[in-house]
Design a protein around this motif. Structure first.
Motif, mmCIF file in Angstrom:
data_model
loop_
_atom_site.group_PDB
_atom_site.id
_atom_site.type_symbol
_atom_site.label_atom_id
_atom_site.label_comp_id
_atom_site.label_asym_id
_atom_site.label_seq_id
_atom_site.Cartn_x
_atom_site.Cartn_y
_atom_site.Cartn_z
ATOM 1 N N MET A 1 0.841 -1.167 0.000
ATOM 2 C CA MET A 1 0.000 0.000 0.000
ATOM 3 C C MET A 1 0.892 1.238 0.000
ATOM 4 S SD MET A 1 -2.970 0.745 2.670
ATOM 5 C CE MET A 1 -3.406 2.370 3.099
ATOM 6 N N THR A 2 0.630 2.168 -0.814
ATOM 7 C CA THR A 2 1.441 3.383 -0.893
ATOM 8 C C THR A 2 0.777 4.505 -0.120
ATOM 9 O OG1 THR A 2 0.345 4.097 -2.901
ATOM 10 C CG2 THR A 2 2.309 2.737 -3.165
ATOM 11 N N GLN A 3 1.612 5.389 0.413
ATOM 12 C CA GLN A 3 1.111 6.545 1.148
ATOM 13 C C GLN A 3 0.740 7.633 0.156
ATOM 14 O OE1 GLN A 3 0.575 7.097 4.267
ATOM 15 N NE2 GLN A 3 1.500 5.337 5.238
ATOM 16 N N PRO A 4 -0.359 8.313 0.398
ATOM 17 C CA PRO A 4 -0.690 9.437 -0.482
ATOM 18 C C PRO A 4 0.266 10.594 -0.215
ATOM 19 C CG PRO A 4 -2.245 9.322 1.321
ATOM 20 C CD PRO A 4 -1.357 8.110 1.429
ATOM 21 N N GLN B 1 -5.314 11.645 7.127
ATOM 22 C CA GLN B 1 -6.112 10.794 7.991
ATOM 23 C C GLN B 1 -7.449 10.478 7.312
ATOM 24 O OE1 GLN B 1 -4.951 9.503 10.831
ATOM 25 N NE2 GLN B 1 -3.027 10.562 10.446
ATOM 26 N N PRO B 2 -8.172 9.466 7.784
ATOM 27 C CA PRO B 2 -9.464 9.133 7.172
ATOM 28 C C PRO B 2 -10.452 10.300 7.158
ATOM 29 C CG PRO B 2 -8.760 7.360 8.607
ATOM 30 C CD PRO B 2 -7.787 8.464 8.781
ATOM 31 N N ASN B 3 -10.312 11.227 8.111
ATOM 32 C CA ASN B 3 -11.212 12.373 8.116
ATOM 33 C C ASN B 3 -10.734 13.498 7.207
ATOM 34 O OD1 ASN B 3 -9.060 13.411 9.499
ATOM 35 N ND2 ASN B 3 -10.187 13.893 11.368
ATOM 36 N N GLY B 4 -9.629 13.285 6.490
ATOM 37 C CA GLY B 4 -9.108 14.275 5.566
ATOM 38 C C GLY B 4 -8.086 15.219 6.189
ATOM 39 N N HIS B 5 -7.845 15.110 7.483
ATOM 40 C CA HIS B 5 -6.897 15.976 8.181
ATOM 41 C C HIS B 5 -5.473 15.538 7.862
ATOM 42 C CE1 HIS B 5 -5.600 18.752 11.268
ATOM 43 N NE2 HIS B 5 -4.855 17.797 11.793
#
Length: 154
Positions: free
Chosen positions: A1-4, A22-26
């Protein structure tokens, strides 16, 4: 899995990969650093504990000098005592007293924490405040007693 490769407050894409979304976009850093952490007294206590270890090494060198003066005879020992009794020597003695008291209080804090106690925010803050602020008044009290008893004079 690659990091964005996230952007940060409109900044260009982070080529270092130090930030993640983060999953919340932060956007947050992968590891904490000063930008993330708020300054707290426990940080000051930790830094001072390390500084007292360095200062205690200076005290150890002075102790070796005292032992050396003692070994070289009465005239060298008298010279050492005159240096230790000078205003500069008394200032160094006061500083080393602060170091020893800080070392003892911080060591006690660590000993309590190592038993699993004092780890709540309130108790950790209290013990850190004691370790940071108490050595100077305790050293002043110690030296007042020394001067009042006549053991030390200018």
């Amino acid at each position: 899995m690659t990091q964005p490769n996230p952007t940060r407050r409109g900044a260009p894409v982070d080529p270092t990969g130090r930030y993640v979304i983060q999953p919340n976009g932060h956007v947050t850093p992968m590891s904490p650093f000063m930008e993330v952490w708020r300054w707290h007294v426990t940080m000051a206590a930790s830094i001072l504990f390390r500084a007292t270890i360095i200062a205690a090494s200076v005290g150890a060198v002075i102790m070796v000098g005292w032992l050396g003066a003692l070994a070289f005879g009465p005239e060298h020992y008298a010279c050492f005592l005159s240096l230790a009794g000078s205003p500069l020597g008394l200032l160094v003695g006061f500083g080393l007293t602060v170091v020893v008291l800080s070392f003892v209080l911080n060591g006690g804090r660590h000993l309590i924490n190592d038993t699993g106690h004092g780890l709540t925010l309130k108790s950790a803050t209290l013990m850190a405040n004691i370790a940071v602020w108490a050595p100077v008044p305790l050293a002043v009290l110690f030296w007042v007693v020394l001067f009042a008893s006549g053991r030390v004079a200018l």
